[in-house]
Each structure stands twice: as structure tokens, then as C-alpha cells.
Design an enzyme around this catalytic site. Structure first.
Site, PDB file in Angstrom:
ATOM      1  N   ARG A 383      -1.351   4.454   4.397  1.00 62.04           N
ATOM      2  CA  ARG A 383      -2.234   4.080   3.289  1.00 62.04           C
ATOM      3  C   ARG A 383      -3.701   4.206   3.688  1.00 62.04           C
ATOM      4  O   ARG A 383      -4.078   3.973   4.833  1.00 62.04           O
ATOM      5  CB  ARG A 383      -1.948   2.640   2.850  1.00 62.04           C
ATOM      6  CG  ARG A 383      -0.542   2.433   2.319  1.00 62.04           C
ATOM      7  CD  ARG A 383      -0.335   1.007   1.843  1.00 62.04           C
ATOM      8  NE  ARG A 383      -1.178   0.706   0.688  1.00 62.04           N
ATOM      9  CZ  ARG A 383      -1.143  -0.460   0.049  1.00 62.04           C
ATOM     10  NH1 ARG A 383      -0.340  -1.424   0.474  1.00 62.04           N
ATOM     11  NH2 ARG A 383      -1.927  -0.678  -0.993  1.00 62.04           N
ATOM     12  N   GLN A 384      -4.514   4.632   2.729  1.00 62.14           N
ATOM     13  CA  GLN A 384      -5.970   4.612   2.829  1.00 62.14           C
ATOM     14  C   GLN A 384      -6.525   5.500   3.944  1.00 62.14           C
ATOM     15  O   GLN A 384      -7.574   5.209   4.509  1.00 62.14           O
ATOM     16  CB  GLN A 384      -6.458   3.166   3.018  1.00 62.14           C
ATOM     17  CG  GLN A 384      -6.066   2.240   1.880  1.00 62.14           C
ATOM     18  CD  GLN A 384      -6.490   0.807   2.100  1.00 62.14           C
ATOM     19  OE1 GLN A 384      -6.849   0.409   3.214  1.00 62.14           O
ATOM     20  NE2 GLN A 384      -6.460  -0.001   1.057  1.00 62.14           N
ATOM     21  N   GLY A 386      -6.534   9.005   3.290  1.00 61.23           N
ATOM     22  CA  GLY A 386      -6.870  10.260   2.634  1.00 61.23           C
ATOM     23  C   GLY A 386      -5.818  11.339   2.733  1.00 61.23           C
ATOM     24  O   GLY A 386      -6.149  12.523   2.781  1.00 61.23           O
ATOM     25  N   LEU A 387      -4.526  10.962   2.744  1.00 58.76           N
ATOM     26  CA  LEU A 387      -3.443  11.949   2.800  1.00 58.76           C
ATOM     27  C   LEU A 387      -2.726  12.080   1.463  1.00 58.76           C
ATOM     28  O   LEU A 387      -1.622  12.617   1.394  1.00 58.76           O
ATOM     29  CB  LEU A 387      -2.444  11.573   3.900  1.00 58.76           C
ATOM     30  CG  LEU A 387      -2.992  11.590   5.330  1.00 58.76           C
ATOM     31  CD1 LEU A 387      -1.892  11.202   6.321  1.00 58.76           C
ATOM     32  CD2 LEU A 387      -3.575  12.952   5.684  1.00 58.76           C
ATOM     33  N   SER A 390      -1.122   8.144  -2.953  1.00 62.80           N
ATOM     34  CA  SER A 390      -0.976   7.711  -4.346  1.00 62.80           C
ATOM     35  C   SER A 390      -0.498   8.851  -5.230  1.00 62.80           C
ATOM     36  O   SER A 390       0.445   8.699  -6.021  1.00 62.80           O
ATOM     37  CB  SER A 390      -2.315   7.175  -4.872  1.00 62.80           C
ATOM     38  OG  SER A 390      -2.698   5.997  -4.199  1.00 62.80           O
ATOM     39  N   SER A 391      -1.131  10.007  -5.092  1.00 64.76           N
ATOM     40  CA  SER A 391      -0.732  11.127  -5.944  1.00 64.76           C
ATOM     41  C   SER A 391       0.675  11.609  -5.615  1.00 64.76           C
ATOM     42  O   SER A 391       1.372  12.148  -6.477  1.00 64.76           O
ATOM     43  CB  SER A 391      -1.733  12.283  -5.825  1.00 64.76           C
ATOM     44  OG  SER A 391      -1.781  12.786  -4.509  1.00 64.76           O
ATOM     45  N   ALA A 392       1.132  11.410  -4.377  1.00 67.76           N
ATOM     46  CA  ALA A 392       2.501  11.793  -4.020  1.00 67.76           C
ATOM     47  C   ALA A 392       3.511  10.966  -4.809  1.00 67.76           C
ATOM     48  O   ALA A 392       4.519  11.491  -5.298  1.00 67.76           O
ATOM     49  CB  ALA A 392       2.734  11.626  -2.526  1.00 67.76           C
ATOM     50  N   ASP A 437      -5.084  17.738  -4.405  1.00 70.75           N
ATOM     51  CA  ASP A 437      -3.887  17.042  -3.952  1.00 70.75           C
ATOM     52  C   ASP A 437      -2.719  17.285  -4.890  1.00 70.75           C
ATOM     53  O   ASP A 437      -1.577  17.482  -4.456  1.00 70.75           O
ATOM     54  CB  ASP A 437      -4.151  15.532  -3.876  1.00 70.75           C
ATOM     55  CG  ASP A 437      -5.309  15.187  -2.965  1.00 70.75           C
ATOM     56  OD1 ASP A 437      -5.884  16.112  -2.355  1.00 70.75           O
ATOM     57  OD2 ASP A 437      -5.649  13.992  -2.873  1.00 70.75           O
TER      58      ASP A 437
END
Length: 607
Positions: A383-384, A386-387, A390-392, A437
Site C-alpha cells: 500500500r501507498q 505507487g504500484l 487501488s486501480s488493480a 495504470d
């Protein structure tokens, strides 16, 4: 709105019932097709009355048009079902046809209709518990035009006996072909007698059509729609539900429909289905994807989000035991977990994705069946950092919903699916983000993306080129074990760009040029040039965003990588760095140094 149910002659089915020696066929022989028993034992036409009763649409009246030969059957049915007998309209014909359009005109004159009208073939079989009539009515109301429903034929199906619709990008019917010959169209969108007509169209254009078309053969609904699409806007709406006994069917089709589980009172619940979407790393060009720039991004197998959907009697969104905690050991535990992880788990992402998916399908003219489900998720994406964690989750949810409701890439084109995912986060949840993303999580692999304004304005999406990932060098990733919220890293750059700040505009253009240069270098497998471009990408970002916005912890990772001669940049918005060693033999020492200083370090696996 008024509902008009038209009844076909069903000559083929009647002939085959007459030829079949079984007692059941003899019992059914003279019955109108709409009064044949369905899988539940009730009449086929009863499905429509049940669907109307369950709908929030206000139907002022319902009329049934039949011929003289079948009139008494419908009259007897009306008496038994407390249906107004004067709403059964006898068209006066026996064996000959006068045309379904003429029957509609008769019903409108008899009803003195001064409202919009829904016209359906009352002898089509469907499951009223799964059909969402409210969604159809909402679509009709929003379009301000006529609506024609259709389903998608299989590739092997013969379309020469169907009405075929060709649709534009806005779901408007650009061409309607009544029973086209071979090679006349590539469309597989087969129309059924299920239309919504505006009052004004019925008042003005219907009389004109009848005047121009005196023959019964030309007064079929398909011929009317072929003519009407040239006179006024007609929009298509795809039906994803099971509709059977469409058209002039035979005895076998009728018998098969009685055994179809999807047409039963309680169709079987769908088996669980899981979709996996991977994390991504931006190799070059980011963060220009939100600024009409260009990027190259890679999906990685190391980290993923999974969403599982299964049929359910109720619609249930299942919280994740770790990411959506509702029970804590103590108030102190709640405090510590909230400080470290915040309040934003995956549950809100799934809920927003479901809401936006339903809305999008309604806007695009795709009717969803009324089927409930249970959604759950799991993820190992840090989390948090930048990978795109959330969009995944959002992308995996959208993929699950598409599979569950049998929505294909034709219904929601692959090029538009990233836009749909982005709209969930940006419009529903207020998350600042770009398309990069969502594109890589829809396409997977290695993708070059061009979001130039001219391209976006012309086609509504970027230009996406899938690249060969099989010969990539060894990228590495390091991230903070205790990261900050990556969403804060964008600072005020977006506002400056929108305000016309020339420094930001020039920087975003330069990021795009880096992506072009990197694409060439990757195609040539020139990894030293790629490493130089990655470093330049970070240096430009640092100049535009400033050290204060990037943060000391993030900058320390970059400096550590450069101490070992490795290229390094942010794969996303911050909290992690992606690197490429100029000398592969230095990788082990670099990893040891990162781990000694408390960072999480891993070698990336493309997927």
C-alpha cells in the site's frame, strides 16, 4: 407509457405440433404461442405481466393484439387472469396477415394513445425475475429517441432471417437491415420485437409509413425500423438476458426452452470466478499520462490483486479481514492501525466499481440481468508505494462484473475499459490519477501509451502499442517499509498545468519525448541508453515537483541507487523506486545495501 403485446402466427410451431403424435402436442395444438406453458407452468405471456408488476415504470394500460382465429383463447385467458377483456384487440384476420405495424396502429387507435409506447412480442420466453425493465425505461428516457432491443448472434448463426442493426459509437442505430443477404453486413446484432416509441413519432411518422407502405409484407416491424432509422434517431439496447422462442420457431426449440435452467423460476447460482490484475511499474514517461503525455509501463507478476465473484441470493460486498478491519483488540490497536494504514481499504473500491459499471452499461445501452452476487478481494500489492494497488482492485472488479454479466469487449471496447476504471477512482472517489495504470492493468504485458490531446479528442482514448517483453533486462524494485500516502506526491503541478504554466507544459512534453526515445532503445535492446533516459526522467520530475514534494525518504532511495551506478526513478507517484543496473554484476551489492538500510527489495518479473 402504454404496453402493446403483439402476437405472431407461429405457423411453423403449429404445423410441427400437428405432425407430432404425442398427447401433449395434441393438447397444445390450437393454443396461441404466447399462451403455451413456460418452464414454470405459467403461460409465456404471463412473464410480461410479472415483469411489469415488478417494475417501477408506470404503465397506464396494457393491450394485446391478436387475430380472429386466436381471439377467443386470449379472451378466455383474460377472464381467468382478471385482465380487461376490452384490452384484447381482434384484428379481424383469420389465416392471412395484415402486418404487425398495422396491428400496432389498430391498438393505438383503440387505446386513443397519447403517450410513449413499448411494443413487444408477447410470445417471447424470458425470465421476468432476471430482466430489468427499469433499466430499459431509464435508457429510453435519457436518449430522447426510439429504442430497439437486440442480442448478439453467435458467429455461426444465420442472420438472413433476422433484422440486423449496425450501431455507432453512441449506440445509435446507423443502419437497420431487414433479413439481409450474405455479405451485406458484418454486424451480429439481431433485433427482436422489443421497441420503445416516442409519442410524437407514433403521431407523425407512423401514419406516414403506413401511407407509403400499403402491402402487408412491408408492414413488418423490421421494415418499419429500416425506414425509421433514416427519419429519426433510433438507439440500440443490448439484452444480456436469455430470450427464447424469438421469431417463427419450431417444436424442438420450444421443448428445449422448457429445459433451460436460466428460464426457470430459480436459475442456478453462478459458480465462483476469480480475476487477477497485476501491479505495474512506469518505466519511462510518467507522470505525464495525466497531462496528455506518453509513457511506457510494465505489468509485474510479483504483486497482484484478485477479485472473486459468485452468484448469491443477495448482493454482498465482503470486507477484507486485514484491509477493511471492523474488529480490533483495543482502542489503542484501532489508533495504531488507523495511523499507519488510514481508512481506505478495498471495500469502497469494489462498491464504487459496481455503481459505475451499472451506470456505464445503462448509458451505453447494455441491459444487465437482475442477478445478485457476492464480491470479495485479496491483494499483496504494497500500500501507498505507487504500484497502482487501488486501480488493480477496481480493474479486477470490472473484469469480474463483465464476466458475470456476459459483457464482452464488443460491449465495452478494450480501449475504453481503462477510461471506465479511471472514472471509478477519479469521478466516484476523487482520487487524482491518470490513465497509465488502468491501461496496463487492462492490457497487461509491456505497453507504450500516447495520450496526446489530438488523439484523445479524436477517439476518446489513447494510442496503445503492445511491445515485446520477452527480452527485457532485469529491473529491480525497492520500496519503503513504512510509506506515506502516495496520492500526496502530485502537489500543485496539475493546477499549474491547467493554468498554462509553461515550465510544466514543457516538462510534460519532454516526458513524452523520453517515452519515444525509450521505445526505440527497448526495441534495439540498448539498455544503457534506456538507463540514461530513466535517470533523465527522474531528474526532470525532481525539477518540476521539487524536493519538498518528493520527500527525503524517496530521494534517499534514488541516491542510494545512483551510488551503485544504477538508473532509478519512481515507478508511480512515490514510495518506491524502479531501477536498472548499468553493470549487472553490481546488482547483488546494491540489493544488500538497500536491505541493510531497511528497504524492501525485489527483482521484477514481467507478466
Amino acid at each position: 407509457m402504454k404496453l402493446v403485446l403483439v402476437a405472431g402466427l407461429a405457423t411453423r410451431l403449429e404445423h410441427e405440433l400437428a405432425a407430432d403424435p404425442s398427447p401433449e402436442s395434441k393438447r397444445l395444438l390450437k393454443l396461441p404461442k404466447a399462451l403455451l406453458p413456460g418452464p414454470s407452468g405459467s403461460h409465456i405471456i404471463d412473464n410480461w405481466l410479472e415483469a411489469v408488476a415488478a417494475s417501477r415504470v408506470s404503465f397506464s394500460d396494457i393491450y394485446i393484439v391478436t387475430n380472429a382465429d386466436k381471439f377467443k383463447y386470449y379472451e378466455r385467458w383474460a377472464t381467468a387472469h382478471s385482465f380487461p377483456r376490452d384490452h384484447i384487440i381482434n384484428n379481424g384476420c383469420t389465416s392471412e396477415e395484415r402486418g404487425a405495424v398495422a396491428d400496432l396502429d389498430l391498438a393505438l387507435r383503440r387505446a386513443k394513445a397519447e403517450s410513449d409506447v413499448m411494443v413487444v412480442a408477447g410470445d417471447m420466453l424470458f425470465n421476468p425475475r432476471m430482466f430489468d425493465m427499469d433499466a430499459l425505461f431509464a435508457y429510453f428516457s435519457s436518449r430522447k429517441g426510439e429504442v430497439a432491443c437486440y442480442y448478439e448472434l453467435t458467429d455461426e448463426s444465420d442472420y438472413s432471417h433476422r433484422g440486423i442493426m449496425e450501431l455507432g459509437d453512441d449506440a445509435r442505430v446507423t443502419r437497420f437491415l431487414e433479413k439481409p443477404g450474405p455479405g451485406k453486413t458484418s454486424s451480429r446484432n439481431a433485433s427482436i420485437v422489443f421497441y420503445c416509441f416516442q409519442q410524437e413519432t407514433l403521431r407523425t411518422l407512423l401514419p406516414q409509413y403506413l401511407k407509403e407502405t400499403p402491402s402487408a409484407q412491408g408492414r413488418r416491424f423490421g421494415c418499419l425500423m429500416e425506414w425509421l432509422t433514416q427519419k429519426t434517431p433510433v438507439y440500440g439496447m443490448k439484452l444480456s438476458d436469455m430470450f427464447a422462442l424469438v421469431g417463427n420457431v419450431g417444436l424442438k426449440e420450444y421443448q428445449d426452452s422448457l429445459k433451460n435452467p436460466l428460464l426457470c423460476d430459480r436459475p442456478p447460482l453462478a459458480e465462483p470466478l476469480t480475476t487477477r490484475v497485476h501491479a505495474r511499474v512506469g518505466i519511462v514517461g510518467n507522470p505525464s499520462d495525466g497531462f496528455n503525455g506518453k509513457t511506457i509501463s510494465l505489468a509485474i507478476a510479483n504483486y497482484w490483486a484478485e477479485v472473486t465473484i459468485a452468484g448469491s441470493d443477495k448482493l454482498i460486498l465482503q470486507p477484507h479481514p486485514l484491509n477493511d478491519p471492523t474488529e480490533f483488540g483495543s482502542l489503542s490497536d484501532l489508533y495504531s492501525i488507523s495511523c499507519q494504514e488510514g481508512y481506505q481499504g478495498g471495500l469502497r473500491l469494489m462498491q464504487a466499481a459496481c455503481k459505475r459499471f451499472y451506470e456505464y452499461c445503462a448509458q451505453q445501452g447494455v441491459a444487465l440481468s437482475r442477478r445478485n452476487f457476492r464480491l470479495s478481494y485479496d491483494t499483496n500489492i504494497p500500500r501507498q508505494v505507487g504500484l497502482a494497488g487501488s486501480s488493480a482492485i477496481v480493474a479486477a472488479t470490472i473484469k469480474c462484473l463483465m464476466a458475470f454479466f456476459h459483457i464482452s469487449d464488443t460491449d465495452i471496447p478494450k480501449t475504453m475499459q481503462p477510461n471506465l476504471v479511471l472514472s471509478v477512482e477519479r469521478d466516484e472517489l476523487g482520487i487524482t490519477a491518470g490513465l497509465q495504470d488502468r491501461v496496463i492493468q487492462v492490457y497487461g504485458g509491456l505497453v507504450y501509451m500516447d495520450f496526446s490531446k489530438a488523439i484523445m479528442d479524436a477517439q476518446g482514448h489513447g494510442k496503445y502499442i503492445e511491445m515485446d517483453k520477452s527480452k527485457l533486462p532485469q529491473f529491480w524494485l525497492a520500496y519503503l517499509s513504512d510509506p506515506s500516502d502516495s496520492g500526496k506526491i502530485h502537489s500543485d503541478v496539475k493546477q499549474r498545468w491547467l493554468a498554462g504554466d509553461q515550465a510544466v507544459i514543457n516538462a510534460m512534453k519532454q516526458f513524452g519525448e523520453f517515452a519515444d526515445q525509450a521505445k526505440v532503445a527497448m526495441e534495439k535492446q540498448d539498455w544503457l541508453t534506456l538507463a540514461d533516459i530513466m535517470d533523465k526522467n527522474f531528474d526532470l520530475r525532481r525539477a518540476i515537483y521539487t524536493d519538498k514534494c518528493l520527500g527525503d525518504a524517496n530521494l534517499a532511495m534514488i541516491e542510494l541507487a545512483r551510488k551503485h551506478g544504477s538508473a532509478a526513478k519512481f515507478p508511480g507517484s512515490g514510495g518506491a523506486v524502479i531501477g536498472l543496473c548499468r553493470k549487472p554484476e553490481s546488482l547483488a551489492a546494491l540489493q544488500e545495501d538497500f536491505e541493510a538500510q531497511g528497504y524492501v527489495f525485489t527483482l521484477l518479473v514481467p507478466c
